[in-house]
Design a protein around this motif. Structure first.
Motif, PDB file in Angstrom:
ATOM      1  N   ALA A  78       0.821  -1.210   0.000  1.00  0.00           N
ATOM      2  CA  ALA A  78       0.000   0.000   0.000  1.00  0.00           C
ATOM      3  C   ALA A  78       0.859   1.267   0.000  1.00  0.00           C
ATOM      4  O   ALA A  78       0.627   2.175  -0.799  1.00  0.00           O
ATOM      5  CB  ALA A  78      -0.944  -0.014   1.191  1.00  0.00           C
ATOM      6  N   ARG A 102       2.551   1.949  -3.367  1.00  0.00           N
ATOM      7  CA  ARG A 102       1.599   2.396  -4.373  1.00  0.00           C
ATOM      8  C   ARG A 102       1.182   3.845  -4.110  1.00  0.00           C
ATOM      9  O   ARG A 102       1.094   4.633  -5.037  1.00  0.00           O
ATOM     10  CB  ARG A 102       0.378   1.482  -4.343  1.00  0.00           C
ATOM     11  CG  ARG A 102      -0.418   1.522  -5.598  1.00  0.00           C
ATOM     12  CD  ARG A 102      -1.378   0.360  -5.681  1.00  0.00           C
ATOM     13  NE  ARG A 102      -1.586   0.040  -7.086  1.00  0.00           N
ATOM     14  CZ  ARG A 102      -2.353  -0.949  -7.502  1.00  0.00           C
ATOM     15  NH1 ARG A 102      -2.950  -1.724  -6.621  1.00  0.00           N
ATOM     16  NH2 ARG A 102      -2.511  -1.183  -8.783  1.00  0.00           N
ATOM     17  N   ILE A 103       0.933   4.173  -2.851  1.00  0.00           N
ATOM     18  CA  ILE A 103       0.538   5.543  -2.489  1.00  0.00           C
ATOM     19  C   ILE A 103       1.669   6.515  -2.813  1.00  0.00           C
ATOM     20  O   ILE A 103       1.458   7.558  -3.423  1.00  0.00           O
ATOM     21  CB  ILE A 103       0.111   5.621  -1.003  1.00  0.00           C
ATOM     22  CG1 ILE A 103      -1.202   4.857  -0.789  1.00  0.00           C
ATOM     23  CG2 ILE A 103      -0.047   7.084  -0.559  1.00  0.00           C
ATOM     24  CD1 ILE A 103      -1.547   4.605   0.663  1.00  0.00           C
ATOM     25  N   SER A 126       1.894   7.218  -6.437  1.00  0.00           N
ATOM     26  CA  SER A 126       0.723   7.907  -6.980  1.00  0.00           C
ATOM     27  C   SER A 126       0.712   9.392  -6.623  1.00  0.00           C
ATOM     28  O   SER A 126      -0.081  10.141  -7.185  1.00  0.00           O
ATOM     29  CB  SER A 126      -0.565   7.259  -6.469  1.00  0.00           C
ATOM     30  OG  SER A 126      -0.639   5.953  -6.964  1.00  0.00           O
ATOM     31  N   CYS A 148       5.902   7.518   4.007  1.00  0.00           N
ATOM     32  CA  CYS A 148       5.293   6.287   3.482  1.00  0.00           C
ATOM     33  C   CYS A 148       6.023   5.043   3.971  1.00  0.00           C
ATOM     34  O   CYS A 148       5.437   4.171   4.617  1.00  0.00           O
ATOM     35  CB  CYS A 148       5.285   6.311   1.954  1.00  0.00           C
ATOM     36  SG  CYS A 148       4.071   7.444   1.275  1.00  0.00           S
ATOM     37  N   GLU A 158      -5.552   2.655  -8.318  1.00  0.00           N
ATOM     38  CA  GLU A 158      -4.426   3.078  -7.466  1.00  0.00           C
ATOM     39  C   GLU A 158      -4.945   3.411  -6.064  1.00  0.00           C
ATOM     40  O   GLU A 158      -4.280   3.163  -5.069  1.00  0.00           O
ATOM     41  CB  GLU A 158      -3.720   4.299  -8.068  1.00  0.00           C
ATOM     42  CG  GLU A 158      -2.938   4.006  -9.340  1.00  0.00           C
ATOM     43  CD  GLU A 158      -1.834   2.988  -9.151  1.00  0.00           C
ATOM     44  OE1 GLU A 158      -0.865   3.281  -8.447  1.00  0.00           O
ATOM     45  OE2 GLU A 158      -1.953   1.878  -9.710  1.00  0.00           O
ATOM     46  N   GLY A 159      -6.168   3.957  -6.005  1.00  0.00           N
ATOM     47  CA  GLY A 159      -6.788   4.325  -4.730  1.00  0.00           C
ATOM     48  C   GLY A 159      -7.125   3.144  -3.838  1.00  0.00           C
ATOM     49  O   GLY A 159      -7.273   3.308  -2.620  1.00  0.00           O
ATOM     50  N   PHE A 190      -5.290   2.571  -0.432  1.00  0.00           N
ATOM     51  CA  PHE A 190      -5.688   3.111   0.866  1.00  0.00           C
ATOM     52  C   PHE A 190      -6.519   2.093   1.650  1.00  0.00           C
ATOM     53  O   PHE A 190      -6.443   2.032   2.877  1.00  0.00           O
ATOM     54  CB  PHE A 190      -6.479   4.417   0.690  1.00  0.00           C
ATOM     55  CG  PHE A 190      -5.601   5.582   0.335  1.00  0.00           C
ATOM     56  CD1 PHE A 190      -4.866   6.233   1.325  1.00  0.00           C
ATOM     57  CD2 PHE A 190      -5.471   6.003  -0.978  1.00  0.00           C
ATOM     58  CE1 PHE A 190      -4.038   7.299   1.008  1.00  0.00           C
ATOM     59  CE2 PHE A 190      -4.638   7.066  -1.313  1.00  0.00           C
ATOM     60  CZ  PHE A 190      -3.927   7.719  -0.308  1.00  0.00           C
TER      61      PHE A 190
END
Lengths: 120, 134
Positions: free
Chosen positions: A78, A81-82, A85, A101, B28-29, B32
Motif C-alpha cells: 500500500a 503504491r501511495i 501515486s 510512506c 491506485e486508490g 488506501f
C-alpha cells in the motif's frame, strides 16, 4: 566519462510491493470476509475468534508467519503504491513523502514482529 | 517585442478527462483500503498481545455498525484491487512465449482470477475446518 554506479534500493521496495499486491489479489477479499463478516453471517462460530483460539493460533510458528506475512506485505504494498501515486495528484514526492510512506510500513513491521514475538 | 508566453498544459484534474484515467486512479486508490485493512489487523494483533480484555474490546469495536460499513467498503475495494491486478498482469509480466507464440493477455488475466478463486476457497475451507475443530 563518469558513470554512476550507485546501486538503487528500488528493487527491494518493488519486490515487497509486488508480493503484497499478489497476496492481496489472491486472498485479500476472502480474508476481509473471514475476519469481518463470517461470524456475523453465521458461517464461522463466534468462538473461532475468541481470545483462547486466536491466542492459540499465534502459538504456532505457521500462525505467526501467516499473520506477519499478511500484515507486513499488505503495508509495504500500500505505501509503495501511495508513494508513487503522489506524482499523479500533483504532489512532489520528495524525501519527506518517502520517509512518511516507508516509515509507516517500517514501524508497522516492527510493531507486528514485536507483538507476535511477545506472545510466547 | 512581446515576452514569450509558452503554453503550459494544465495538469489539475487531468485524470477526470478520460474514463481510462478515472479507472486508473480508482485502482491506485485501492491502496488506501489495503493499508486500512493492514492497520486494522495490526491493531488486532497488538490488542491480542496485550491480553484478553483488550482483545474483547477490539472484537466489540470491529463488530460495531460503523466498522462493519467500513469493512464492507474494504471488502469491495479488495475485490476491485484483485480484478485490476490480474487485468494489468499481462502488461506487468515479462512476455511469456509458448511454442513461439506470445501468451495472449486474456489467458493471463483469466488464469490469475482462477488461481485467486482457488486460493480463496482453500483459505476459507482451512479456516472453516480449523474453527469447527475437524
Amino acid at each position: 566519462m563518469k558513470v554512476n554506479l550507485k546501486r538503487t534500493n528500488e528493487p527491494i521496495f518493488w519486490l515487497l510491493f509486488g508480493a503484497g499486491g499478489m497476496l492481496s489479489a489472491l486472498v485479500g477479499a476472502m480474508l476481509v470476509f473471514i475476519t469481518c463478516f463470517a461470524v456475523p453471517l453465521g458461517i464461522l462460530p463466534a468462538e473461532a475468534f475468541s481470545y483462547a483460539s486466536m491466542h492459540g493460533f499465534t502459538q504456532y510458528f505457521m500462525g505467526k508467519a501467516f499473520l506477519f506475512a499478511i500484515i507486513v506485505l499488505f503495508l509495504w504494498h500500500a505505501v509503495h503504491r501511495i508513494f508513487h501515486s503522489l506524482h499523479d495528484v500533483g504532489i512532489h514526492a520528495g524525501p519527506l513523502a518517502r520517509w512518511l510512506c516507508y516509515g509507516l510500513a517500517f514501524m508497522g513491521t516492527v510493531a507486528t514482529a514485536g507483538a507476535l514475538l511477545a506472545m510466547v | 517585442m512581446s515576452a514569450r508566453k509558452p503554453y503550459i498544459r494544465p495538469m489539475t484534474g487531468w485524470w477526470r478527462r478520460d474514463p481510462f484515467f478515472v479507472e486508473y486512479m480508482v485502482h491506485e486508490g485501492t491502496a488506501f483500503f489495503v493499508l486500512a485493512y493492514a492497520l486494522e489487523l495490526l491493531a488486532g494483533v497488538l490488542c491480542l498481545a496485550s491480553g484478553e480484555s483488550t482483545w474483547n474490546a477490539y472484537r466489540a469495536f470491529s463488530g460495531s455498525a460503523v466498522m462493519l460499513l467500513i469493512n464492507f467498503a474494504i471488502l469491495l475495494m479488495m475485490f476491485y484491487h484483485g480484478y485490476t491486478w490480474f487485468k494489468i498482469m499481462p502488461r506487468t509480466l515479462p512476455p511469456i512465449i509458448i511454442s513461439g507464440q506470445r501468451l495472449n493477455a486474456p489467458i493471463i488475466t483469466i488464469a490469475g482470477i482462477v488461481v485467486a478463486v482457488l486460493a480463496s476457497s482453500l483459505l476459507l475451507a482451512v479456516i472453516y475446518f480449523l474453527a469447527r475443530g475437524v
